[in-house]
Design an enzyme around this catalytic site. Structure first.
Site, mmCIF file in Angstrom:
data_model
loop_
_atom_site.group_PDB
_atom_site.id
_atom_site.type_symbol
_atom_site.label_atom_id
_atom_site.label_comp_id
_atom_site.label_asym_id
_atom_site.label_seq_id
_atom_site.Cartn_x
_atom_site.Cartn_y
_atom_site.Cartn_z
ATOM 1 N N GLU A 1 54.456 48.344 95.728
ATOM 2 C CA GLU A 1 54.613 48.684 94.301
ATOM 3 C C GLU A 1 53.488 48.760 93.964
ATOM 4 O OE1 GLU A 1 57.909 49.932 93.657
ATOM 5 O OE2 GLU A 1 59.316 48.993 96.035
ATOM 6 N N GLY B 1 51.525 45.209 92.783
ATOM 7 C CA GLY B 1 50.287 45.366 91.940
ATOM 8 C C GLY B 1 48.880 46.090 91.471
ATOM 9 N N SER B 2 48.335 46.053 91.965
ATOM 10 C CA SER B 2 47.770 47.675 91.431
ATOM 11 C C SER B 2 47.702 48.220 92.764
ATOM 12 C CB SER B 2 46.044 47.361 91.135
ATOM 13 O OG SER B 2 45.589 46.759 91.500
ATOM 14 N N THR B 3 47.511 49.758 92.325
ATOM 15 C CA THR B 3 47.365 50.775 93.192
ATOM 16 C C THR B 3 45.204 50.320 93.879
ATOM 17 O OG1 THR B 3 48.163 52.029 92.457
ATOM 18 C CG2 THR B 3 46.360 52.981 93.811
ATOM 19 N N CYS C 1 54.455 47.626 84.677
ATOM 20 C CA CYS C 1 53.835 48.900 86.002
ATOM 21 C C CYS C 1 54.649 50.073 85.249
ATOM 22 C CB CYS C 1 54.258 48.791 87.120
ATOM 23 S SG CYS C 1 56.255 48.061 87.113
ATOM 24 N N VAL D 1 44.245 47.755 95.087
ATOM 25 C CA VAL D 1 44.370 46.313 96.127
ATOM 26 C C VAL D 1 45.318 47.339 96.908
ATOM 27 C CG1 VAL D 1 45.281 44.234 96.320
ATOM 28 C CG2 VAL D 1 43.873 44.371 94.132
ATOM 29 N N GLY D 2 46.145 47.951 96.470
ATOM 30 C CA GLY D 2 47.496 48.391 97.711
ATOM 31 C C GLY D 2 47.076 49.101 98.294
ATOM 32 N N LYS E 1 52.462 34.593 97.619
ATOM 33 C CA LYS E 1 52.000 34.250 96.408
ATOM 34 C C LYS E 1 52.048 34.365 95.383
ATOM 35 C CE LYS E 1 47.821 35.964 95.844
ATOM 36 N NZ LYS E 1 47.838 35.139 94.098
ATOM 37 N N GLU F 1 45.395 54.082 84.180
ATOM 38 C CA GLU F 1 46.391 52.599 83.494
ATOM 39 C C GLU F 1 45.452 51.835 82.839
ATOM 40 O OE1 GLU F 1 48.133 49.651 86.810
ATOM 41 O OE2 GLU F 1 50.113 50.044 86.260
#
Ligand code: NAD
Length: 788
Positions: A272, A250-252, A306, A254-255, A198, A403
């Site tokens: 990542e 993606g972002s931490t 990133c 959502v991770g 996606k 960030e």
């Protein structure tokens, strides 16, 4: 700054300003128009558009105009894509390394042939300058597919017997849309997996163009499936029961959600995530090069990178000079039409994102932090943000610690290399770092001490398919590129369960009710090199299988966990050389061997496994110490062969503090087989042994007299279900190896999301493969470009 339309060549000659050099968008626009007439997902080799599908617009950030519609993927669409990927697996795997290599090679060739189209589509859809898509994104994409065509071909040689995960669900961000796709798809296909990918909702177009390329390259149907949509579509991929591995960039934030959602599922996972990377300039650096590098580090891709060098740390003695040069350089940056080849900074990806960056900057200004923004006229339409510097921002301020993901630099000063390292590591992230110094000792010493997956010395933003890229700490885990990136797409070992094995499992915790004076003989905990009483003063009974009381063991609580973590952090173990560590581990084996008979008797009493098996377990434990001692100075890294001029050193580093939840069976070997490889690689360990804890306690008594530095190994006896989650949730524990049943595994992995620690479920106690060492280390790639 002049817009291309206002450009007047006569004036250009007077000012010597750059004239516009706009790349034609004709071909790209015609593809966008034609492909957008019927928006669809790419599933099973066909374009698929359910009649009731919702749509949204993909916009051109430079103008705000809608480029074309994209479908919002539903869970049914994801399900169809996963089925297609599953159906394609046998055909894809039957093609073997050679067949897969040919397909990857064909994809590389086709992208190369259409590189101009790809570059323009990417710039239109994302807003990034064509100079970057043309010279960096697309060439790196092509390189990635070529490299992995070779990796596919050699797989039987490099990883004999390894199996792919199966169906991989891959979710990518919008900042390098096609490059992130390539980083995910190329290694997955090389290993024989099939994929459901996606793209990010703001930048789906290059992924759809890529699907067309796959068709042209003759990739079998269903090997690649592209489902467009937003976070809900992503969540449906993560949750799908027939996905074997999830790979996310993606972002931490959502991770963390994905870590929690996959906890205990057994799905492979690589994350990542974000970063706040230090850019350190020493007084002995080549200052002009460092300033030019900084432009690339923070204003490349509008700072939406990133690993952007978003924190400038400059040595106090040169601070004024560096700041003056940076400000001067900022004033000359050209912001404007991304298709203009002479533009430095393009458009921000979306209005919403631009507004978030602007709001963060307003808050920093509100805190009184000095803000420097050159007077640049930004285009009237589209989403823009000027290059920005916050000077001397307090380390704890939002702008210096979070960030921003925009063209925003913060600066601070330092006096000594030690202080630079401290400030650099004062971050929850650990993705990358740049170090500028002409002194090789300073540069390499700091490179070793900075907590980051990638370190560039006298350079920045260098990437290659042969060299892994990925983070430490809350920047996530796993690497993309290189050998470790490839291996992330090979199936992991089948996890051991607490009761596997051929000796009878022992029971759970039985609280001691004994009023026996033998209480004084209660086995203690082993923390910081000493036998200590448990904080709560409680103990539990260790019984034989027939219920006979064999002894009492201390029952740890959360305070004991905290004490053990503190002790492990104080340990000198990680800074010792491999040779010195080997000596200590050999000495432990030497001291264990003479105690073999007592220990075998104890194991037999606790487990009822029989004298012969108990003796074998002790022998295996002695052999385990010598085996891993032998490896302590041999698990060295590599020097990667990248197309850049210089060396890339892939250094193996310990994680730091490792928590270990041992299996219930094999009470001695279960401890040794998991702790010894972690110690060999330089980690400090906090172990929760089997509840048949007396053998582990004896082992620690032996260790106490074997020169192991205090805090290197700590033993917390007790109930793993009770203290395991405390260990897993502790922010200063960096790694967790756990042998646990499904409900406990789910809980441990979910709470581990707090600091995004790496969790691993080991396979068999007999495993003495290099994999164990790989699982105890993380790779730091140190880039050393050189030339005179
Ligand atoms: P994001 O986390 O908002 O979104 C990334 C992707 O995840 C998108 O495709 C999005 O649709 C999807 N997503 C959102 N919610 C989801 C959910 N609940 N479940 C599954 N998928 C979901 O990040 P972004 O704004 O697109 O990208 C910026 C972030 O990516 C930054 O933090 C940046 O540092 C990071 N990043 C990291 C690397 C790296 O290699 N470490 C590379 C590029 C970007």
């Amino acid at each position: 700054m002049m817009s291309p339309d206002e450009h007047n060549p006569g004036e250009s000659l007077e000012t010597l300003d750059w004239g516009p050099a706009v790349e034609s968008a004709e071909e790209a626009r015609s593809w966008i128009e034609q492909s957008g007439t019927q928006p669809a997902h790419f599933i099973g080799g066909e374009w698929s558009a359910p009649a009731a599908a919702k749509r949204f617009s993909s916009r051109c950030p430079a103008t705000g105009e809608a480029l074309r519609d994209v479908l919002q993927g539903s869970s049914e669409d994801v399900d169809r894509a996963v089925q297609a990927a599953r159906t394609a697996l046998p055909t894809w795997q039957a093609m073997g390394p050679d067949g897969r290599a040919r397909c990857l090679y064909a994809i590389a060739r086709n992208i190369q042939k259409e590189s101009r189209l790809f570059a323009v589509v990417e710039s239109l859809d994302n807003g990034k300058p064509i100079r970057e898509t043309r010279d960096l994104d697309i060439p790196l994409v092509v390189r990635h597919f070529y490299h992995h065509a070779g990796a596919a071909q050699l797989l039987d040689e490099t990883d004999p017997g390894a199996e792919p995960w199966g169906v991989c669900g891959q979710i990518i961000p919008w900042n390098f849309p096609l490059l992130m796709l390539a980083w995910k798809i190329a290694p997955a296909l090389a290993c024989g997996n099939t994929v459901v990918l996606k793209p990010a909702e703001w930048t789906s177009l290059s992924a759809l163009l890529f699907a067309e390329t796959c068709q042209k390259a003759g990739l079998p149907d269903g090997v690649i499936n592209i489902v467009t949509g937003d976070g809900e579509t992503g969540a449906a991929i993560v949750a799908h029961p027939d996905i074997d591995k999830v790979a996310f960039t993606g972002s931490t934030e959502v991770g963390r959600i994905i870590r929690e959602a996959t906890a205990g599922s057994g799905k492979g996972l690589t994350l990542e995530l974000g970063g706040k990377s230090p850019y350190i300039i020493f007084e002995d650096s080549d200052i002009d090069s460092a300033v030019e590098g900084l432009v690339d580090a923070i204003w490349f891709n509008q700072g939406q990178v990133c690993c952007a060098g978003s924190r400038m740390l400059v040595q106090e003695s040169i601070s004024d000079e560096v700041h003056r040069k940076v400000e001067e350089r900022m004033s000359r940056l050209r912001v404007g039409n991304p298709l203009d080849k002479a533009i430095d900074i393009g458009a921000m990806v979306e209005e919403k994102h631009r507004d978030q960056v602007a709001a963060m900057c307003e808050r920093a200004k509100g805190e009184g932090i000095t803000c420097i923004q050159p007077p640049i006229d930004l285009p009237k339409q589209g989403y823009w943000f000027p290059p920005t510097l916050f000077r001397d921002a307090p380390l704890s301020s939002e702008i210096a610690s979070q960030e921003v993901f925009g063209p925003v630099l913060v600066s601070t000063t330092f006096r000594t290399p030690q202080e630079a390292v401290k400030i650099a590591n004062h971050s929850r992230y650990g993705l990358a770092a740049s170090i500028w110094s002409q002194d090789i000792d300073t540069a390499l010493d700091v490179a070793r001490k900075v907590e980051a997956g990638t370190v560039w010395v006298n350079g920045t933003n260098m990437f290659d398919a042969s060299s892994g890229f990925g983070g430490m700490k809350e920047s996530g885990f796993g690497r993309e590129g290189g050998r470790e990136g490839l291996r992330a797409y090979l199936r992991d070992v089948k996890p051991m369960t607490p009761t596997d094995g051929d000796t009878s499992a022992t029971g759970g915790i039985v609280n001691s009710t004994s009023t026996d004076p033998a209480l004084d003989r209660t086995a203690k905990l082993y923390i910081g090199g000493k036998q200590v009483r448990p904080d709560g003063g409680y103990c539990f009974e260790v019984q034989s299988p027939s219920g006979e009381l064999l002894g009492l063991a201390a029952r740890s609580n959360r305070k004991d966990v905290r004490n053990a973590v503190e002790a492990s952090h104080r340990s000198k173990w990680g800074s010792m050389t491999g040779h010195a560590r080997a000596q200590v581990l050999w000495f432990i084996a030497e001291n264990l061997e003479p105690r073999s008979d007592d220990l075998a008797q104890l194991i037999d009493q606790m487990t009822g496994c029989g004298a012969a098996k108990a003796r074998e377990e002790v022998q295996q434990s002695v052999a385990g110490w010598t085996w891993w001692a032998s490896w302590a100075d041999k698990h060295d890294g590599a020097v990667h062969d990248t197309p850049w001029r210089g060396l890339v050193l892939a250094v193996h580093e310990p994680f730091g503090t490792a928590g270990v939840i041992c299996p219930q069976q094999n009470p001695l070997l279960g401890l040794v087989a998991l702790c010894a490889p972690l110690l060999a690689t330089g980690n400090s360990v906090i172990a929760i042994p089997s509840t048949a804890a007396l053998a582990a306690v004896e082992m620690c008594r032996i260790i106490e007299h074997s020169d192991l530095p205090a805090g290197a190994l700590n033993l917390l006896t007790g109930d793993a279900a009770e203290i395991g989650p405390v260990l897993a949730g502790h922010d200063d524990v960096d790694l967790l190896w756990h042998v646990s049943d499904e409900p406990l595994a789910r809980e441990l992995e979910a709470v581990s999301a707090g600091n995004m620690k790496v969790c691993w479920r080991p396979g068999e106690l007999s495993d003495r493969s290099r994999r164990m060492l790989d699982r105890g280390t993380q790779v730091k790639n140190i880039w050393l470009p050189h030339g005179i």
